[in-house]
Design an enzyme around this catalytic site. Structure first.
Site, short mmCIF file in Angstrom:
data_model
loop_
_atom_site.label_atom_id
_atom_site.label_comp_id
_atom_site.label_asym_id
_atom_site.label_seq_id
_atom_site.Cartn_x
_atom_site.Cartn_y
_atom_site.Cartn_z
N SER A 30 11.68 19.25 -32.00
CA SER A 30 11.37 17.84 -32.23
C SER A 30 9.93 17.49 -31.86
O SER A 30 9.26 18.20 -31.10
CB SER A 30 12.34 16.96 -31.43
OG SER A 30 13.67 17.22 -31.79
N GLN A 31 9.47 16.37 -32.38
CA GLN A 31 8.14 15.86 -32.08
C GLN A 31 8.04 15.58 -30.58
O GLN A 31 8.85 14.84 -30.02
CB GLN A 31 7.88 14.59 -32.89
CG GLN A 31 6.49 14.01 -32.69
CD GLN A 31 6.29 12.75 -33.52
OE1 GLN A 31 7.24 12.16 -34.05
NE2 GLN A 31 5.05 12.31 -33.61
#
Length: 399
Positions: free
Chosen positions: A97-98
């Site tokens: 994920s970011q």
């Protein structure tokens, strides 16, 4: 930790963007080398083959920017079995994920030492490592539906010095009784339409569930729920959180044009007073309401040809759901009744019109006024307080 901090470059980037509010998670990012959790092959849009995701390695000029920046990185396509040639795939099915969103979710989780956390979606293990650093290995249980990903995560975590409990099972299912209860649940995969009650039932009263939630045609939003003594969880939408959806809740992949059969027997014609363009109104509060009240509806708008000035502003609007219901309406900017065709068990224009009326009756609430309740009866969207749920007056079925 000083200059030897393995995550110092990423921590510096996130700090410069004002991401950190809790030093606990700043320390965790500093102490954790995200590169350990990035596989040798990532996936990104293939410039030569639109609609496909192609393998990306360190030889690709995009690699250095991606792995050092604040980006979500696709680590798997097509559930690990790429359907195209040369390793290409259609659909990203797992990612790391970011980082800024990872930290935001961890800060909303607000977990402290001595609390047990259930993570839904181990992925490559990076988020799990941050939890382990902040809370200890023994405090973290993580589930991963894909056994191959779970095995890789366990290896990544061990390489980084962490040994939490990682279970290769569907995160939407209830854990075995021996897993015990938790103080926090954090999902790194989106629930669609219904947030699993199993996530709530495994949390002590006063505990917290943080999860992406997706309804309708909108990217996911982040929901923070607090579990009450009665076993129900209530909370607010606290941000944006576009995530992949739980495998058990993935939406039907067909597009509107695949769901509409204008030659099907039983098709009816008629008129509707519902403005067909309402389905495309981009107000987030409305789109969340529409997606919740008219589940699985999708739409397509076909504007009139530009070379026919007499049709300026006109459009044909299609709506459809995977149960076989579909309808079209011929929009004209002059208003009045709109010509329709429809088929299937649901009167979609009636349901959409009712959803709009409900939203208007509540004062056209924006996202900030919306909240979510999850209990044994399901997932409900409400305005201002749980006692004011958004609901249709009655099922709208096609005559």
């Amino acid at each position: 930790m000083g200059t030897d901090a393995p995550g110092r470059a990423l921590a510096r980037l996130l700090a410069s963007r004002g991401v950190f509010t809790d030093p606990r998670w700043h320390r965790a990012v500093l102490a954790t080398d995200r590169a350990r959790f990035i596989p040798p092959v990532l996936y990104g849009p293939d410039p030569a083959h639109p609609g496909w995701e192609c393998p990306v390695t360190s030889a690709d000029p995009r690699w250095a920017e991606w792995v050092s920046g604040d980006y979500a990185l696709a680590t798997q396509v097509d559930d690990g079995n790429p359907t195209g040639s040369e390793g290409r795939g259609r659909t990203p099915t797992s990612s790391i994920s970011q980082p800024s969103l990872v930290v935001d979710m961890l800060q909303h989780l607000d977990a402290t030492e001595g609390q047990r956390v259930l993570e839904i979606g181990t992925g490559s293990g990076y988020n799990t490592a941050l939890l382990c650093h902040a809370l200890s290995d023994s405090a973290v249980v993580s589930t991963e539906v894909d056994p191959a990903l779970a095995a890789t995560a366990v290896a990544n975590l061990a390489d980084a010095g962490y040994r939490p409990t990682v279970l290769d099972q569907d995160g939407a299912a209830l854990l075995e009784r021996k897993a015990g209860m938790f103080h926090r649940v954090l999902a790194t995969v989106a629930a669609r339409q219904s947030i699993p009650y199993s996530w709530v039932s495994q949390v002590h009263p006063g505990g917290v569930v943080v999860t992406p939630w997706e309804v309708g045609n909108q990217p996911g939003v982040l929901v923070r729920l607090t579990v009450g003594e009665d076993g129900a969880a209530h909370g607010r939408i606290v941000g944006d959180a576009p995530f992949m959806v739980l495998r058990s809740q993935r939406p039907d992949p067909r597009r509107v044009r695949d769901l509409v059969d204008e030659d099907a027997p039983g098709k009816s014609t008629g008129h509707t007073a519902v403005n067909p363009r309402l389905v495309a109104y981009r107000h987030q509060g409305w789109q969340l309401t529409l997606g919740h009240l008219v589940p699985d509806v999708r739409y397509a708008v076909y504007e009139a040809a530009q070379d026919r000035p007499e049709w300026a502003g006109e459009a044909t609007v299609y709506v459809a759901t995977p149960d076989g219901s579909w309808a079209l309406a011929e929009y004209t900017p002059f208003g009045g009744l709109y010509e329709t065709e429809h088929a299937g068990p649901r009167d979609l224009w009636a349901q959409i019109g009712q959803a709009w009326q409900v939203w208007e009756q509540f004062g056209r609430p924006d996202r900030g006024r919306l909240g979510v309740t999850v209990d044994e009866e399901g997932t409900r969207l409400w305005v201002d307080e749980p006692s004011r749920p958004l609901c249709l007056p009655a099922p709208a079925l096609r005559p």
